[in-house]
Scaffold this active site. Sequence first.
Site, PDB file in Angstrom:
ATOM      1  N   GLY A   4       0.819  -1.079  -0.076  1.00 22.52           N
ATOM      2  CA  GLY A   4       0.016   0.069   0.009  1.00 22.52           C
ATOM      3  C   GLY A   4       0.799   1.195   0.073  1.00 22.52           C
ATOM      4  N   ARG A  57       3.624   6.316   1.830  1.00 26.51           N
ATOM      5  CA  ARG A  57       4.179   7.520   1.812  1.00 26.51           C
ATOM      6  C   ARG A  57       3.555   8.263   0.865  1.00 26.51           C
ATOM      7  NH1 ARG A  57      10.298   7.878  -0.592  1.00 26.51           N
ATOM      8  NH2 ARG A  57      10.145   6.037  -1.829  1.00 26.51           N
ATOM      9  N   LYS A 115       3.889  11.669  -3.607  1.00 23.69           N
ATOM     10  CA  LYS A 115       4.789  10.886  -3.018  1.00 23.69           C
ATOM     11  C   LYS A 115       5.450  11.447  -2.096  1.00 23.69           C
ATOM     12  CE  LYS A 115       7.807   7.414  -5.049  1.00 23.69           C
ATOM     13  NZ  LYS A 115       8.094   6.768  -6.019  1.00 23.69           N
ATOM     14  N   ASP A 160       9.064   6.061   7.400  1.00 20.70           N
ATOM     15  CA  ASP A 160       9.137   7.546   7.834  1.00 20.70           C
ATOM     16  C   ASP A 160       8.012   8.337   7.106  1.00 20.70           C
ATOM     17  OD1 ASP A 160      10.303   8.087   5.689  1.00 20.70           O
ATOM     18  OD2 ASP A 160      12.172   8.973   6.793  1.00 20.70           O
ATOM     19  N   GLY A 161       7.606   7.715   5.758  1.00 18.51           N
ATOM     20  CA  GLY A 161       6.344   8.373   4.924  1.00 18.51           C
ATOM     21  C   GLY A 161       6.898   9.460   4.144  1.00 18.51           C
ATOM     22  N   ASP A 192       3.877  -4.755  -7.271  1.00 17.20           N
ATOM     23  CA  ASP A 192       3.385  -3.485  -6.794  1.00 17.20           C
ATOM     24  C   ASP A 192       3.895  -2.513  -7.665  1.00 17.20           C
ATOM     25  OD1 ASP A 192       5.634  -4.397  -5.423  1.00 17.20           O
ATOM     26  OD2 ASP A 192       5.623  -2.405  -4.515  1.00 17.20           O
ATOM     27  N   ASN A 193       4.791  -2.750  -8.596  1.00 15.57           N
ATOM     28  CA  ASN A 193       5.505  -1.549  -9.430  1.00 15.57           C
ATOM     29  C   ASN A 193       5.250  -1.849 -11.083  1.00 15.57           C
ATOM     30  OD1 ASN A 193       6.532  -0.218  -7.324  1.00 15.57           O
ATOM     31  ND2 ASN A 193       8.479  -1.255  -7.658  1.00 15.57           N
ATOM     32  N   ASP A 210       7.313   4.285 -11.066  1.00 17.03           N
ATOM     33  CA  ASP A 210       8.094   4.051  -9.885  1.00 17.03           C
ATOM     34  C   ASP A 210       9.680   4.006 -10.296  1.00 17.03           C
ATOM     35  OD1 ASP A 210       8.590   3.983  -7.156  1.00 17.03           O
ATOM     36  OD2 ASP A 210       6.847   2.508  -6.920  1.00 17.03           O
TER      37      ASP A 210
HETATM   38  P1  AMP Z   1       8.813   1.088  -3.730  1.00 17.67           P
HETATM   39  O1  AMP Z   1       9.790   0.524  -3.597  1.00 17.67           O
HETATM   40  O2  AMP Z   1       8.978   2.635  -3.516  1.00 17.67           O
HETATM   41  O3  AMP Z   1       7.952   0.716  -4.718  1.00 17.67           O
HETATM   42  O4  AMP Z   1       8.042   0.948  -2.212  1.00 17.67           O
HETATM   43  C1  AMP Z   1       7.494  -0.133  -2.033  1.00 17.67           C
HETATM   44  C2  AMP Z   1       6.688   0.001  -0.366  1.00 17.67           C
HETATM   45  O5  AMP Z   1       7.257   0.561   0.454  1.00 17.67           O
HETATM   46  C3  AMP Z   1       5.425   0.872  -0.859  1.00 17.67           C
HETATM   47  O6  AMP Z   1       4.356   0.217  -0.214  1.00 17.67           O
HETATM   48  C4  AMP Z   1       5.894   2.079  -0.431  1.00 17.67           C
HETATM   49  O7  AMP Z   1       4.675   2.708   0.000  1.00 17.67           O
HETATM   50  C5  AMP Z   1       6.512   1.792   0.934  1.00 17.67           C
HETATM   51  N1  AMP Z   1       7.772   2.779   1.285  1.00 17.67           N
HETATM   52  C6  AMP Z   1       8.904   3.083   0.892  1.00 17.67           C
HETATM   53  N2  AMP Z   1       9.538   4.019   1.291  1.00 17.67           N
HETATM   54  C7  AMP Z   1       8.711   4.456   2.348  1.00 17.67           C
HETATM   55  C8  AMP Z   1       8.828   5.219   3.259  1.00 17.67           C
HETATM   56  N3  AMP Z   1       9.817   6.244   3.503  1.00 17.67           N
HETATM   57  N4  AMP Z   1       7.913   5.513   4.152  1.00 17.67           N
HETATM   58  C9  AMP Z   1       6.768   4.570   4.211  1.00 17.67           C
HETATM   59  N5  AMP Z   1       6.608   3.794   3.418  1.00 17.67           N
HETATM   60  C10 AMP Z   1       7.513   3.684   2.532  1.00 17.67           C
HETATM   61 MG    MG Z   2       6.083   1.148  -5.708  1.00 18.25          MG
END
Ligand code: AMP
Ligand code: MG
Length: 490
Positions: free
Chosen positions: A92, A95, A115, A127-128, A257-258, A267
């Site tokens: 989900g 962030r 984002k 940390d979002g 998810d990407n 992404d």
């Molecule tokens: P990504 O690798 O960017 O596709 O992210 C994979 C998952 O990790 C997704 O669910 C993102 O929302 C979550 N995510 C990545 N970085 C953060 C962050 N700094 N804080 C919260 N969730 C994160």
């Molecule tokens: Mg992603």
Amino acid sequence: MSVSTLDDLRLGTRFADVLPELAVRWQAEEAPEPQLVVLNEPLARELGLDPGWLRTEAGVRLLVGADVPEGATPVAQGYAGHQFGGYSPRLGDGRALLLGELAGPDGDLRDLHLKGSGRTPWARGGDGLAALGPMLREHVISEAMHALGIPTTRSLAVVATGRGVHRDQVLPGAVLARVAASHLRVGSFQYARATGDLDLLRRLADHAIERHHPAARAAGLGGAAYLALLEGVAAAQARLVARWVLVGFVHGVMNTDNMTISGESIDYGPCAFLDAYDPSTVFSSIDTGGRYAFRNQPAAAQWNLARLAEALLPLIDDDEERAVAAATAALERFAPAYTEAFTSGAAAKLGLPEGLEQAVVAPLVEDLLGLMAAARVDHTSFWRSLADAARGEAEGVRGVVLDLPGLDAWLERWRALDPDGDAMDRVNPVYVPRNHLVEEALEAATAGDLAPLHRLLDAVTAPYDERPGLAAYAQPGPEGAGPYVTFCGT
Ligand code: AMP
Ligand code: MG
């Protein structure tokens, strides 16, 4: 009439209304000192948004989610995903937020999404937040992809938040305002399927058909439409990944998810463009097994599509065996669709007329790629100098390939097909966001100097037109810099 006040802006809530189970109503975290770093004016105009307004304090407050128009329902979207092959049932938007759907002057619906807008209930340990460098990286790469004609999410703006983000050091934080055909992913279907709620899965599939694959509806009622949805996604992904490979793009984190349902690239974390042509290239620091190496991308896409197929099975047919047989047949069309897209794209890169048989083009391409790989030629400039060879000046390519008798024999076969060098210049870019230039621009921007970023954007947003003063943007990176490494989740 372009939108120039928040009151004039309409943000649809279709996703939140139709799929409440996948939508957690949420609000962006307040940015202490928002400052617009880069605004995509052409995209703003395309969306019917007044760039002048977006630059005002009120516009910037929208771009960080501090203010949303009345009636908008920002949500953090739920999805699952296979990450490097391992299943995570609850990913989900940790962030990110979907602000809503925007109908541009062309009538098309697009998601407006943030984002780096703060923690959500999906944040787990994160940390979002997002750092400025990686958000600018997404801005540059997605706009370069768009200019290359490759379907992609787009970046409307990057706003620095004034908040420090703790990584291996404290970095300036930022929010990216992203626009996409939608943010539905293979992982959205995995999530819906895992709930066991067939009605939810059906609503999700119907929503995806309506938004991205309306032709699937014509395939018939019930299972036929959902099978056609799978076929539509597979065909769109086959075309997309062929485009990546043709331009030397490595996505780097092709988790389910990407991968979008629309067929847009999404992404831009650890992605990068090839310098030296080496099909085994991996850039991502965590991809130690090479799962998402350059040459593995078509197979990775097909693997992800199999996960989509699994999620869709109960909609395709009540009888599981029949559902599996139908879905398998649909997936089997991915490989030929990819080959067809790749071969016709490669024929264009070679300046060959449309309609030549695959049996003629495919071996020609394969032999050329072999020569390129053996000499680890610079991918982007090699293709560009091949156009000179079509015009009778082969010295550029002869200067970089090791096996000269092999190259000369190849050139003779190719020239017999009467390649058009000028047509090649229209499909082989001079400028791609080369790794060393991206790093240099992001480092300068993080330190407060935006000039290199704007110069790089100038180059890569008109990638086919060679222009004076941009020679450095067409050159390979410095020799001996060592392998380029990229990072996720920053
Ligand atoms: P990504 O690798 O960017 O596709 O992210 C994979 C998952 O990790 C997704 O669910 C993102 O929302 C979550 N995510 C990545 N970085 C953060 C962050 N700094 N804080 C919260 N969730 C994160
Ligand atoms: Mg992603």
